[in-house]
Scaffold this motif. Sequence first.
Motif, PDB file in Angstrom:
ATOM      1  N   VAL A 115       0.856  -1.181   0.000  1.00  0.00           N
ATOM      2  CA  VAL A 115       0.000   0.000   0.000  1.00  0.00           C
ATOM      3  C   VAL A 115       0.888   1.225   0.000  1.00  0.00           C
ATOM      4  O   VAL A 115       1.843   1.334   0.778  1.00  0.00           O
ATOM      5  N   ALA A 116       0.586   2.166  -0.883  1.00  0.00           N
ATOM      6  CA  ALA A 116       1.277   3.455  -0.934  1.00  0.00           C
ATOM      7  C   ALA A 116       0.206   4.535  -0.860  1.00  0.00           C
ATOM      8  O   ALA A 116      -0.559   4.720  -1.816  1.00  0.00           O
ATOM      9  N   GLY A 117       0.098   5.197   0.274  1.00  0.00           N
ATOM     10  CA  GLY A 117      -0.971   6.173   0.450  1.00  0.00           C
ATOM     11  C   GLY A 117      -2.306   5.477   0.485  1.00  0.00           C
ATOM     12  O   GLY A 117      -2.559   4.641   1.354  1.00  0.00           O
ATOM     13  N   LYS A 118      -3.139   5.764  -0.502  1.00  0.00           N
ATOM     14  CA  LYS A 118      -4.453   5.130  -0.566  1.00  0.00           C
ATOM     15  C   LYS A 118      -4.570   4.175  -1.746  1.00  0.00           C
ATOM     16  O   LYS A 118      -5.676   3.785  -2.116  1.00  0.00           O
ATOM     17  N   ARG A 119      -3.443   3.784  -2.322  1.00  0.00           N
ATOM     18  CA  ARG A 119      -3.474   2.915  -3.491  1.00  0.00           C
ATOM     19  C   ARG A 119      -2.635   1.656  -3.273  1.00  0.00           C
ATOM     20  O   ARG A 119      -1.670   1.654  -2.517  1.00  0.00           O
ATOM     21  N   ILE A 120      -3.038   0.605  -3.980  1.00  0.00           N
ATOM     22  CA  ILE A 120      -2.276  -0.644  -3.982  1.00  0.00           C
ATOM     23  C   ILE A 120      -1.093  -0.482  -4.932  1.00  0.00           C
ATOM     24  O   ILE A 120      -1.217   0.117  -6.014  1.00  0.00           O
ATOM     25  N   LYS A 121       0.066  -1.014  -4.547  1.00  0.00           N
ATOM     26  CA  LYS A 121       1.222  -0.971  -5.429  1.00  0.00           C
ATOM     27  C   LYS A 121       1.889  -2.338  -5.465  1.00  0.00           C
ATOM     28  O   LYS A 121       1.710  -3.162  -4.551  1.00  0.00           O
ATOM     29  N   LEU A 122       2.644  -2.589  -6.524  1.00  0.00           N
ATOM     30  CA  LEU A 122       3.411  -3.830  -6.672  1.00  0.00           C
ATOM     31  C   LEU A 122       4.811  -3.621  -6.118  1.00  0.00           C
ATOM     32  O   LEU A 122       5.460  -2.611  -6.398  1.00  0.00           O
ATOM     33  N   ILE A 123       5.263  -4.595  -5.330  1.00  0.00           N
ATOM     34  CA  ILE A 123       6.596  -4.534  -4.727  1.00  0.00           C
ATOM     35  C   ILE A 123       7.397  -5.725  -5.217  1.00  0.00           C
ATOM     36  O   ILE A 123       7.012  -6.881  -5.000  1.00  0.00           O
TER      37      ILE A 123
END
Length: 393
Positions: A381-389
């Motif tokens: 999660v980055a802020g209010k969004r899903i992100k790929l790590i």
Amino acid sequence: MPRRIEYPAPAFITDTDSLAALCDRLRTEPFVTVDTEFMRERTYYPELCVVQLGGERESAVIDTMAAGLDLAPLGALLRDEAVLKVFHAARQDIEIFLELFGSVPIPLFDTQVAAMVAGFGDQVGYDALVAALTGGQIDKAHRFSDWSARPLSPAQVTYAAADVTHLHTAYLRLRERLEREGRSDWVLEEMQVLTRPETYRADPDTMWERLRPRTANRRMLGVLRAAAAWREREAQRVNIPRQRLLRDENLLEVAATAPVNAEALARCRGITRGFAEGRSGVGLLTAIAAATAMPEDDLPEAPRGREGPRASPALVSLLKVLLAAKCEQHDVAPKLVASSDDIDRLATESEPDVPALKGWRRGVFGDDALALKTGRVALGVAGKRIKLIPSEP
């Protein structure tokens, strides 16, 4: 942005010469907007009542029920590959033209499908799309008119024409948006399905599969297949909706009991003695008898689920989260990118043959879905969004 066009009053076409002149003019334009008004409540095939056409500076409402009107010029326009035909939610319109003229209008563009590609959500309605793209409002007063009743009122003609005049501007603005975002090719891929005639023609011999029978009894399935195929062909012959001829639940009971005569057929739920003893009943009993006598090897197999282990509910949920996140990132409708079946197969198969792993869908979602399930990336999660790590090796 293309400006909104002010159209003169629509032409009302009731004779062949006027129709031919209209189509000759429209065949000089790069695209034409198309819509239909039809009735289908009482018939198997749609009853075409009105066709609306829109060009750059004119619109017309064609009374397809006018005495003596030959629709051949319209057919020639729809077949003209130099003119793009623009529809919204085109499937039923195309089904009508395929039945009427024997071919699918080509090339074509469906603004509902294009709107899903452009981020307007799943199956956006025409009213909402027009409002978003043009600021125009669609008059809904005649939406539920009986379009088969004559004469048509001036208000009905005006209402019908508005569908193609607003569509003209909506298409131009949608096309500009797709070109700006580099998604025109995405839409072309989707149009390939709409231009295939088999998309619109039901195969009577496979109609039984839609009933989702809960049995492994191959003899019953054979009777169901025969009865469902008979119903489809009989509904076409007498031109009434299949459910009005014989409802699904009645068809399943017929398959379970396999009646051998009119008396036994009339005892099935939803079947009258008049039906059982009439031409339709005789035809249904003949189909049942043929299925009953069929060799075991020729009977259908029970519908099977996919081979292999069941999908992990947790993995399915994770893939759905990824789908939502990627579609949010790319501003495209999730329903267009991957179906529930795609997700299930991605969860259980290494690289299944599904639309989500082909064409533009693979770049939007498919490659990341494969990376997620093989552990090469994780979700964060980055802020209010899903992100790929990226996962560490």
